[in-house]
Design an enzyme around this catalytic site. Structure first.
Site, PDB file in Angstrom:
ATOM      1  N   ASP A 243     -12.182  -9.104   4.459  1.00 39.67           N
ATOM      2  CA  ASP A 243     -13.492  -9.068   3.793  1.00 39.67           C
ATOM      3  C   ASP A 243     -14.095 -10.465   3.755  1.00 39.67           C
ATOM      4  OD1 ASP A 243     -13.474  -6.355   3.249  1.00 39.67           O
ATOM      5  OD2 ASP A 243     -14.101  -6.617   1.165  1.00 39.67           O
TER       6      ASP A 243
ATOM      7  N   ASP B  19      -6.316  -7.000   3.924  1.00 34.80           N
ATOM      8  CA  ASP B  19      -7.456  -6.329   3.294  1.00 34.80           C
ATOM      9  C   ASP B  19      -8.391  -7.375   2.691  1.00 34.80           C
ATOM     10  OD1 ASP B  19      -8.978  -4.152   2.182  1.00 34.80           O
ATOM     11  OD2 ASP B  19      -8.066  -4.636   0.247  1.00 34.80           O
TER      12      ASP B  19
ATOM     13  N   LYS C 200       3.144 -15.377   1.857  1.00 34.94           N
ATOM     14  CA  LYS C 200       3.328 -16.121   0.617  1.00 34.94           C
ATOM     15  C   LYS C 200       4.818 -16.416   0.476  1.00 34.94           C
ATOM     16  CE  LYS C 200       1.702 -17.753  -3.333  1.00 34.94           C
ATOM     17  NZ  LYS C 200       0.793 -18.900  -3.437  1.00 34.94           N
TER      18      LYS C 200
ATOM     19  N   ASP D 207      -3.019 -18.081  -0.091  1.00 33.20           N
ATOM     20  CA  ASP D 207      -4.036 -18.750  -0.918  1.00 33.20           C
ATOM     21  C   ASP D 207      -4.714 -19.858  -0.119  1.00 33.20           C
ATOM     22  OD1 ASP D 207      -1.575 -20.084  -0.927  1.00 33.20           O
ATOM     23  OD2 ASP D 207      -1.734 -20.774  -3.002  1.00 33.20           O
TER      24      ASP D 207
ATOM     25  N   TYR E  94       0.827  -1.214   0.000  1.00 35.75           N
ATOM     26  CA  TYR E  94       0.000   0.000   0.000  1.00 35.75           C
ATOM     27  C   TYR E  94       0.860   1.262   0.000  1.00 35.75           C
ATOM     28  CZ  TYR E  94      -4.721  -1.866   0.775  1.00 35.75           C
ATOM     29  OH  TYR E  94      -5.941  -2.457   0.637  1.00 35.75           O
TER      30      TYR E  94
END
Ligand code: IPM
Ligand code: MG
Length: 359
Positions: A252, A248, A192, A224, A141
């Protein structure tokens, strides 16, 4: 000593839901003599309309001078075509960065009264209580370099950089371990590391911290797989710690497990305890101004604010209990409505919480 709250209603449904939260603040303030004072400020599209930028230095200063910030939501189609540098979201990102709000706590709790709202089978989500700790002021970000450049052949190429320094990983890591110590003592670090160097470093730092928190069981998961496990068997998680972008996305996903994103609050904290509190949901421009938005996530953000930044746990408990009561009374805004329940407006829901607090 009196404590000061900065109210940033923002855009879309922001003003409606913050208005209900304010009723709740007023109520506990008076009933429990909390000496809370608040002032208002502009952030997001409303600030663009008034000042041409999504966040002014004055509002940042107001934030710094407060004990806590309550935010509604920012953004909407009206400002979507503006230059990226002055979009409403930039105001939010700037406030996070300026106040160093690096630790973003996003709980996903399933209220027993709303078990049917989840898109997953009931037995998979009953009593769900996960906390995602998202790093909020670093990673891709904010990483440099970033931009869109023109290649030799004239083609444009967009680029961003995912960067974490050791100290950034360490502080969010410690924070997450400490939070896990106060909960179910299980911490899953998500990255990751099979592909990204930055994630390899993340994993190494987390492993290095683990011996200092030997009462917490640390595990690692690739992002993942974490996304898959969240919908396959979400109850395997207690606390999840992850980077800005992964957090982020996963937050959700976790929010949706509860079937009611309109119920979920969040906190963004710095190391001094100053925090910005906001609902997990967005500004919902499609339903703005209709009086149908669910104010409970914002009211529960007030609960978190009283607990984490203002040291007023008793008032926080009272709000949590009042929210439970209005659900027990079968009151539902449109987003959590189901057959046999009583549909209420934004302000009726806020009033019901106040009534429950006064009872
Ligand atoms: C969130 C939002 C923000 C983010 C946007 C509005 C900048 O999606 O708080 O999750 O990406 O952090
Ligand atoms: Mg998001």
């Amino acid at each position: 000593m009196s404590k000061k709250i900065l109210l940033l209603a923002g855009d879309g449904i922001g003003p409606e839901i913050v208005n209900e939260a304010r009723k709740v603040i007023d109520c506990v303030n008076e009933k429990m003599s909390l000496e809370l004072a608040y002032e208002e400020g502009l952030m997001g599209g409303c600030s663009i309309d008034a000042h041409g930028v999504p966040l002014t230095d004055e509002t940042i200063a107001q934030g710094r001078a407060s004990d806590a910030i309550l935010l509604g939501a920012v953004g909407g189609p009206k400002w979507d075509t503006l230059d990226r540098a002055i979009r409403p979201e930039k105001g939010l990102l700037k406030m996070r960065a300026e106040l160093d709000l690096f630790s973003n706590l996003r709980p996903a709790i399933l209220y027993p009264q709303l078990a049917d709202a989840s898109s997953l089978k009931k037995e998979l989500v009953a009593d769900l209580d996960i906390l995602i700790v998202r790093e909020l002021t670093g990673g891709i970000y904010f990483g440099e370099p970033r931009g869109i450049r023109i290649l030799e052949n004239g083609e444009r190429q967009g680029y961003n950089t995912m960067v974490y320094r050791e100290s950034e990983i360490e502080r969010i890591g410690r924070n997450a371990f400490e939070v896990a110590q106060k909960r179910g003592k299980r911490l899953c670090s998500v990255e990751k590391a099979n592909v990204l160097e930055v994630s390899g470093l993340w994993r190494e730092i987390m492993e290095g911290l683990a011996p200092e928190y030997s009462d917490v069981e640390l595990s690692h998961m690739y992002v993942d797989n974490a996304a898959m496990q969240l919908v396959r068997g979400p109850k395997q998680f207690d606390v999840v710690v992850t980077s800005n972008l992964f957090g982020d996305i996963l937050s959700d996903c976790a929010a949706m497990l509860t079937g009611s994103i309109g119920m979920l609050p969040s906190a963004s904290l710095n190391s001094d305890g100053l925090g910005m509190y906001e609902p997990v949901h967005g500004s919902a421009p499609d339903i703005a101004g209709q009086g149908v938005a669910n104010p409970l996530a914002t009211i529960l953000s007030v609960e978190m604010m009283l607990r984490y930044s203002l040291g007023m746990a008793e008032a926080a408990d009272a709000i949590a209990a009042a929210v439970g009561q209005v659900l027990d009374q079968n009151l539902r805004t449109a987003d959590i409505f189901s057959e046999g329940m009583k549909k209420v407006s934004t302000s009726e829901m806020g009033d019901a919480v106040v009534d429950a607090l006064m009872a």
